[in-house]
Design a protein around this motif. Structure first.
Motif, PDB file in Angstrom:
ATOM      1  N   LEU A 125       0.265  52.423  15.417  1.00 16.22           N
ATOM      2  CA  LEU A 125      -0.262  52.203  14.066  1.00 16.22           C
ATOM      3  C   LEU A 125       0.628  52.850  13.010  1.00 16.22           C
ATOM      4  O   LEU A 125       0.408  52.684  11.820  1.00 16.22           O
ATOM      5  N   ALA A 126       1.591  53.641  13.445  1.00 19.09           N
ATOM      6  CA  ALA A 126       2.524  54.305  12.513  1.00 19.09           C
ATOM      7  C   ALA A 126       3.944  53.962  12.938  1.00 19.09           C
ATOM      8  O   ALA A 126       4.259  53.952  14.138  1.00 19.09           O
ATOM      9  N   TYR A 127       4.783  53.679  11.946  1.00 13.47           N
ATOM     10  CA  TYR A 127       6.118  53.164  12.231  1.00 13.47           C
ATOM     11  C   TYR A 127       7.114  53.734  11.218  1.00 13.47           C
ATOM     12  O   TYR A 127       6.733  54.313  10.210  1.00 13.47           O
ATOM     13  N   GLY A 128       8.414  53.469  11.491  1.00 15.27           N
ATOM     14  CA  GLY A 128       9.431  53.882  10.544  1.00 15.27           C
ATOM     15  C   GLY A 128      10.034  52.711   9.783  1.00 15.27           C
ATOM     16  O   GLY A 128      10.561  52.892   8.685  1.00 15.27           O
ATOM     17  N   CYS A 129       9.977  51.511  10.368  1.00 14.62           N
ATOM     18  CA  CYS A 129      10.796  50.410   9.849  1.00 14.62           C
ATOM     19  C   CYS A 129       9.968  49.212   9.379  1.00 14.62           C
ATOM     20  O   CYS A 129       9.359  48.527  10.199  1.00 14.62           O
ATOM     21  N   PRO A 130       9.960  48.929   8.069  1.00 18.64           N
ATOM     22  CA  PRO A 130       9.226  47.760   7.568  1.00 18.64           C
ATOM     23  C   PRO A 130       9.736  46.429   8.123  1.00 18.64           C
ATOM     24  O   PRO A 130       8.970  45.494   8.287  1.00 18.64           O
ATOM     25  N   PHE A 131      11.045  46.341   8.412  1.00 19.68           N
ATOM     26  CA  PHE A 131      11.571  45.094   8.970  1.00 19.68           C
ATOM     27  C   PHE A 131      10.927  44.802  10.333  1.00 19.68           C
ATOM     28  O   PHE A 131      10.719  43.658  10.696  1.00 19.68           O
ATOM     29  N   CYS A 132      10.649  45.852  11.085  1.00 22.14           N
ATOM     30  CA  CYS A 132      10.124  45.687  12.453  1.00 22.14           C
ATOM     31  C   CYS A 132       8.620  45.465  12.466  1.00 22.14           C
ATOM     32  O   CYS A 132       8.109  44.728  13.301  1.00 22.14           O
ATOM     33  N   HIS A 133       7.875  46.142  11.568  1.00 17.19           N
ATOM     34  CA  HIS A 133       6.412  46.138  11.716  1.00 17.19           C
ATOM     35  C   HIS A 133       5.661  45.864  10.416  1.00 17.19           C
ATOM     36  O   HIS A 133       4.434  45.975  10.396  1.00 17.19           O
ATOM     37  N   GLY A 134       6.379  45.504   9.338  1.00 14.58           N
ATOM     38  CA  GLY A 134       5.703  45.252   8.064  1.00 14.58           C
ATOM     39  C   GLY A 134       4.908  43.955   8.071  1.00 14.58           C
ATOM     40  O   GLY A 134       3.730  43.934   7.699  1.00 14.58           O
ATOM     41  N   HIS A 135       5.516  42.880   8.528  1.00 16.42           N
ATOM     42  CA  HIS A 135       4.909  41.547   8.404  1.00 16.42           C
ATOM     43  C   HIS A 135       3.518  41.467   9.043  1.00 16.42           C
ATOM     44  O   HIS A 135       2.634  40.760   8.545  1.00 16.42           O
ATOM     45  N   GLU A 136       3.330  42.191  10.131  1.00 17.57           N
ATOM     46  CA  GLU A 136       2.040  42.159  10.848  1.00 17.57           C
ATOM     47  C   GLU A 136       0.908  42.742   9.986  1.00 17.57           C
ATOM     48  O   GLU A 136      -0.263  42.595  10.317  1.00 17.57           O
ATOM     49  N   LEU A 137       1.262  43.399   8.883  1.00 20.21           N
ATOM     50  CA  LEU A 137       0.253  44.012   8.007  1.00 20.21           C
ATOM     51  C   LEU A 137       0.061  43.203   6.721  1.00 20.21           C
ATOM     52  O   LEU A 137      -0.496  43.693   5.738  1.00 20.21           O
ATOM     53  N   THR A 138       0.497  41.957   6.749  1.00 20.17           N
ATOM     54  CA  THR A 138       0.388  41.093   5.574  1.00 20.17           C
ATOM     55  C   THR A 138      -1.045  41.071   5.023  1.00 20.17           C
ATOM     56  O   THR A 138      -2.002  40.859   5.774  1.00 20.17           O
ATOM     57  N   GLY A 139      -1.148  41.325   3.720  1.00 18.65           N
ATOM     58  CA  GLY A 139      -2.456  41.211   3.049  1.00 18.65           C
ATOM     59  C   GLY A 139      -3.394  42.379   3.335  1.00 18.65           C
ATOM     60  O   GLY A 139      -4.566  42.326   2.978  1.00 18.65           O
ATOM     61  N   LEU A 195      -3.951  66.257   6.028  1.00 20.27           N
ATOM     62  CA  LEU A 195      -4.488  67.119   7.097  1.00 20.27           C
ATOM     63  C   LEU A 195      -4.520  66.400   8.439  1.00 20.27           C
ATOM     64  O   LEU A 195      -4.699  67.022   9.484  1.00 20.27           O
ATOM     65  N   GLY A 196      -4.397  65.091   8.410  1.00 18.17           N
ATOM     66  CA  GLY A 196      -4.417  64.356   9.674  1.00 18.17           C
ATOM     67  C   GLY A 196      -4.187  62.880   9.433  1.00 18.17           C
ATOM     68  O   GLY A 196      -4.472  62.362   8.343  1.00 18.17           O
ATOM     69  N   ALA A 197      -3.623  62.212  10.443  1.00 21.94           N
ATOM     70  CA  ALA A 197      -3.462  60.747  10.419  1.00 21.94           C
ATOM     71  C   ALA A 197      -3.889  60.284  11.796  1.00 21.94           C
ATOM     72  O   ALA A 197      -3.160  60.451  12.768  1.00 21.94           O
ATOM     73  N   ALA A 217      -4.240  50.075   7.116  1.00 26.25           N
ATOM     74  CA  ALA A 217      -4.072  49.294   8.354  1.00 26.25           C
ATOM     75  C   ALA A 217      -2.851  49.757   9.137  1.00 26.25           C
ATOM     76  O   ALA A 217      -2.788  49.607  10.362  1.00 26.25           O
ATOM     77  N   GLY A 218      -1.887  50.312   8.440  1.00 28.38           N
ATOM     78  CA  GLY A 218      -0.679  50.816   9.107  1.00 28.38           C
ATOM     79  C   GLY A 218      -0.027  51.852   8.211  1.00 28.38           C
ATOM     80  O   GLY A 218      -0.179  51.799   6.986  1.00 28.38           O
ATOM     81  N   LEU A 219       0.671  52.793   8.846  1.00 28.58           N
ATOM     82  CA  LEU A 219       1.272  53.894   8.080  1.00 28.58           C
ATOM     83  C   LEU A 219       2.776  53.927   8.380  1.00 28.58           C
ATOM     84  O   LEU A 219       3.179  54.011   9.550  1.00 28.58           O
ATOM     85  N   PHE A 220       3.575  53.857   7.316  1.00 27.81           N
ATOM     86  CA  PHE A 220       5.033  53.966   7.482  1.00 27.81           C
ATOM     87  C   PHE A 220       5.456  55.381   7.119  1.00 27.81           C
ATOM     88  O   PHE A 220       4.942  55.965   6.168  1.00 27.81           O
ATOM     89  N   VAL A 221       6.391  55.897   7.895  1.00 25.58           N
ATOM     90  CA  VAL A 221       6.715  57.316   7.820  1.00 25.58           C
ATOM     91  C   VAL A 221       8.205  57.496   7.570  1.00 25.58           C
ATOM     92  O   VAL A 221       9.030  56.837   8.219  1.00 25.58           O
ATOM     93  N   GLY A 222       8.551  58.385   6.643  1.00 29.09           N
ATOM     94  CA  GLY A 222       9.959  58.743   6.455  1.00 29.09           C
ATOM     95  C   GLY A 222      10.330  59.765   7.527  1.00 29.09           C
ATOM     96  O   GLY A 222       9.720  60.819   7.599  1.00 29.09           O
TER      97      GLY A 222
END
Ligand SMILES: Cc1cc2nc3c(=O)[nH]c(=O)nc-3n(C[C@H](O)[C@H](O)[C@H](O)COP(=O)(O)OP(=O)(O)OC[C@H]3O[C@@H](n4cnc5c(N)ncnc54)[C@H](O)[C@@H]3O)c2cc1C
Length: 299
Positions: A125-139, A195-197, A217-222
């Motif tokens: 549910l948490a990722y680094g790369c929008p190219f890889c996992h962004g589209h699945e979170l459309t809308g 405090l938590g994810a 729905a999804g969390l992108f992380v630097g």
């Protein structure tokens, strides 16, 4: 004496083995079994393989390699690599091996922010790369956990995809200009400490200090500076780029003749940043394989 020892059985190492096997070079691929996308159920952005489970990709690659007589694959970790004259000594728990050339394909490690629970949802549910996992979170509602400058970059990439984007900056100072840009993109800024994810069904509950939880729905992380997974760049005294990756030329040659590097652990100077994807890693593995064949021909 192997022609080439490949350390790493991710896409870079697997493709390098295929390229070398097809040219009948003797190849040993050693794999310790710890992959950067090891927790990911589906990988994306790879034509013909979009959505394939990474595990299946590796299984299929190994099945294809089994058809090549000169390729040997072992599930074994390498401890050290040393140069001795014109050859390399590769040491595993089983002893020493000799090789004319070496391809390093050991990848990098992600450094996650300290938010409790984040490592458990990483890759699911948490990722680094929008190219890889962004589209699945459309809308849907998307979160970004990062400070400047990554926060603006990630938010700008994700704003056209999500229904809403909320950035969690944990108090990091966002410049007036960046705040105006984020506002213009319709992005909300939450400065409170996280405090938590944690998982909440198929979503992420982001717990904030002194404020209500936010669900995305999804969390992108630097993830900050990349760290080499293995100690071989250091052992061999290879030049690194500022990114933390091994400096390579377009054919994967490192600063030490006879040692090649391919995949996430390497950074071509022509690129502004390391290009981390399964397809880019496989392509780099192919180029390093071709370059090894050329060097062996010259021998
Ligand atoms: C959460 C997440 C999701 C991702 N999703 C996608 C996606 O959807 N699409 C995409 O294209 N990319 C995705 N990526 C990026 C992708 O995983 C990498 O770009 C790719 O795996 C890099 O391949 P590699 O061969 O360089 O390294 P890796 O796949 O990390 O492989 C490294 C190999 O080196 C081996 N190794 C390490 N040390 C040793 C040692 N001492 N001895 C022997 N072997 C060793 C490991 O066991 C492993 O076999 C994602 C990354 C992350 C973190």
């Amino acid at each position: 004496m192997y022609d080439v020892t490949i350390v790493g059985g991710g896409p870079a190492g697997l493709q390098a083995a295929l390229t070398l096997g097809r040219m009948h070079k003797s190849v040993l691929l050693l794999d310790s079994g710890s992959y950067r996308n090891g927790r990911v159920s589906h990988m994306h952005n790879f034509i013909t393989n979009d959505g394939m489970p990474p595990e299946k990709f590796r299984e299929q690659a190994r099945a294809e390699l089994a058809a090549y007589e000169t390729v040997e694959v072992r599930d074994e970790a390498v401890a050290t690599i040393a140069r001795e004259g014109e050859r390399f000594i590769v040491t595993t728990a089983d002893g020493d091996l000799e090789s004319r050339l070496v391809i390093l394909a050991t990848g990098v490690r992600d450094q996650l922010p300290a938010a409790p629970g984040l490592s458990e949802i990483w890759g699911e549910l948490a990722y680094g790369c929008p190219f890889c996992h962004g589209h699945e979170l459309t809308g849907r509602a998307i979160g970004v956990l990062a400070g400047p400058p990554a926060v603006l970059h990630l938010a700008a990439l994700l704003a056209p995809i999500g229904d809403s984007v909320t950035v969690f900056t944990e108090g990091a100072e966002v410049s007036v200009d960046d705040a105006a840009l984020l506002d213009g993109l319709g992005v909300s800024i939450r400065p409170e400490p996280v405090l938590g994810a944690t998982r909440a069904g198929d979503e992420v509950r982001v717990e904030l200090d002194g404020a209500d939880d936010v669900t995305v729905a999804g969390l992108f992380v630097g993830t900050g500076k990349l760290v080499q997974s293995a100690p071989f760049a250091e052992q061999l005294g290879l030049d690194l780029q500022e990114s933390g990756c091994i400096a390579v030329d377009d054919l994967g040659r490192t600063s030490l003749p006879g040692v090649y590097a391919a995949g996430d652990l390497a950074h071509r100077s022509a690129f502004p940043m390391p290009m981390a994807s399964v397809l880019a890693a496989a392509a780099a593995g192919q180029l390093a394989g071709v370059a090894c064949v050329q060097q062996l021909l010259a021998h």
